[in-house]
Write an enzyme that holds these catalytic residues in place. Sequence first.
Site, PDB file in Angstrom:
ATOM      1  N   GLY A 278       0.072   5.489  52.789  1.00  0.00           N
ATOM      2  CA  GLY A 278      -1.119   6.215  52.355  1.00  0.00           C
ATOM      3  C   GLY A 278      -2.298   5.843  53.240  1.00  0.00           C
ATOM      4  O   GLY A 278      -2.332   4.745  53.803  1.00  0.00           O
TER       5      GLY A 278
ATOM      6  N   GLN B 214     -10.987   4.820  55.431  1.00  0.00           N
ATOM      7  CA  GLN B 214     -10.292   3.860  56.296  1.00  0.00           C
ATOM      8  C   GLN B 214     -10.355   4.233  57.776  1.00  0.00           C
ATOM      9  O   GLN B 214      -9.981   3.435  58.635  1.00  0.00           O
ATOM     10  CB  GLN B 214      -8.826   3.727  55.868  1.00  0.00           C
ATOM     11  CG  GLN B 214      -8.678   3.095  54.493  1.00  0.00           C
ATOM     12  CD  GLN B 214      -7.225   2.907  54.147  1.00  0.00           C
ATOM     13  OE1 GLN B 214      -6.564   3.817  53.677  1.00  0.00           O
ATOM     14  NE2 GLN B 214      -6.715   1.709  54.411  1.00  0.00           N
TER      15      GLN B 214
ATOM     16  N   CYS C  89      -2.617  -3.058  52.012  1.00  0.00           N
ATOM     17  CA  CYS C  89      -3.542  -2.001  52.429  1.00  0.00           C
ATOM     18  C   CYS C  89      -3.751  -2.134  53.928  1.00  0.00           C
ATOM     19  O   CYS C  89      -3.905  -3.241  54.439  1.00  0.00           O
ATOM     20  CB  CYS C  89      -4.870  -2.179  51.690  1.00  0.00           C
ATOM     21  SG  CYS C  89      -6.129  -0.975  52.165  1.00  0.00           S
ATOM     22  N   LEU C  90      -3.762  -1.017  54.619  1.00  0.00           N
ATOM     23  CA  LEU C  90      -3.942  -1.044  56.074  1.00  0.00           C
ATOM     24  C   LEU C  90      -5.295  -1.636  56.468  1.00  0.00           C
ATOM     25  O   LEU C  90      -5.458  -2.102  57.590  1.00  0.00           O
ATOM     26  CB  LEU C  90      -3.793   0.368  56.660  1.00  0.00           C
ATOM     27  CG  LEU C  90      -2.402   1.012  56.524  1.00  0.00           C
ATOM     28  CD1 LEU C  90      -2.417   2.439  57.053  1.00  0.00           C
ATOM     29  CD2 LEU C  90      -1.338   0.186  57.230  1.00  0.00           C
TER      30      LEU C  90
ATOM     31  N   HIS D 280      -4.037   3.795  44.340  1.00  0.00           N
ATOM     32  CA  HIS D 280      -4.591   3.027  45.460  1.00  0.00           C
ATOM     33  C   HIS D 280      -5.516   3.901  46.322  1.00  0.00           C
ATOM     34  O   HIS D 280      -6.627   3.493  46.661  1.00  0.00           O
ATOM     35  CB  HIS D 280      -3.431   2.469  46.300  1.00  0.00           C
ATOM     36  CG  HIS D 280      -3.839   1.660  47.494  1.00  0.00           C
ATOM     37  ND1 HIS D 280      -3.524   0.323  47.631  1.00  0.00           N
ATOM     38  CD2 HIS D 280      -4.522   1.994  48.615  1.00  0.00           C
ATOM     39  CE1 HIS D 280      -4.017  -0.125  48.783  1.00  0.00           C
ATOM     40  NE2 HIS D 280      -4.615   0.875  49.410  1.00  0.00           N
ATOM     41  N   GLU D 281      -5.044   5.110  46.657  1.00  0.00           N
ATOM     42  CA  GLU D 281      -5.832   5.981  47.541  1.00  0.00           C
ATOM     43  C   GLU D 281      -7.057   6.549  46.836  1.00  0.00           C
ATOM     44  O   GLU D 281      -8.131   6.655  47.431  1.00  0.00           O
ATOM     45  CB  GLU D 281      -4.965   7.107  48.114  1.00  0.00           C
ATOM     46  CG  GLU D 281      -3.768   6.647  48.953  1.00  0.00           C
ATOM     47  CD  GLU D 281      -4.094   5.586  49.997  1.00  0.00           C
ATOM     48  OE1 GLU D 281      -5.215   5.601  50.554  1.00  0.00           O
ATOM     49  OE2 GLU D 281      -3.233   4.715  50.237  1.00  0.00           O
TER      50      GLU D 281
ATOM     51  N   HIS E  54      -9.751   4.047  46.856  1.00  0.00           N
ATOM     52  CA  HIS E  54     -10.465   3.971  48.143  1.00  0.00           C
ATOM     53  C   HIS E  54     -11.679   4.897  48.152  1.00  0.00           C
ATOM     54  O   HIS E  54     -12.720   4.566  48.710  1.00  0.00           O
ATOM     55  CB  HIS E  54      -9.547   4.401  49.299  1.00  0.00           C
ATOM     56  CG  HIS E  54      -8.807   3.263  49.945  1.00  0.00           C
ATOM     57  ND1 HIS E  54      -9.438   2.184  50.505  1.00  0.00           N
ATOM     58  CD2 HIS E  54      -7.475   3.055  50.132  1.00  0.00           C
ATOM     59  CE1 HIS E  54      -8.523   1.358  51.014  1.00  0.00           C
ATOM     60  NE2 HIS E  54      -7.321   1.861  50.796  1.00  0.00           N
TER      61      HIS E  54
END
Length: 169
Positions: free
Chosen positions: A45, A50, A92-93, A134-135, A138
């Site tokens: 994701g 991000q 998480c990236l 999660h997304e 963000h």
Amino acid sequence: MIYPIVKYGKEVLEQLAEPVATFDGTLEKLVADMFETMYAANGVGLAAPQIGLAMRLCVIDTTTGQDPTARLVLANPEIISIEGEQVEEEGCLSLPDFRAKTPRPLRATVRAQDAHGKEFTMTGEGLLARAFCHETDHLNGRLFISHVSRLKRDSIKRKVKKMMKAGEW
Ligand code: NI
């Protein structure tokens, strides 16, 4: 085009993103770039903040590119119902190399618009429910570490600070 991924510590990751209002070719190109960026980073994701854009837009593919039909674009997503609980390792990236057991709903239903502005609702279970939450988080300036124990969160923050000081972040 592959975007550099913004890491924890940047303001854009902790602010409320703005709704997507225009569904045009520019957005389609952005979505394609977001998939490319996500796949290059081996993520499941990626949210627009991000890559430094405070927009309510994210892409998800829990098959990491194995199944083209699994590609999801969520513009202006909202979690409209949740059910149950799961506790799994999450990462998480924007916090590379940090993972922690994170509680999430077992099932989550999201209402969103696709890349063309068409509204849809979808229920995900397991990893997909986790990705929806999660997304969407963000886009509300929230990272997964806000859901983990204070002990774990403080430990991650301390390590990141150290890396920042050392110029390794
Ligand atoms: Ni993330």
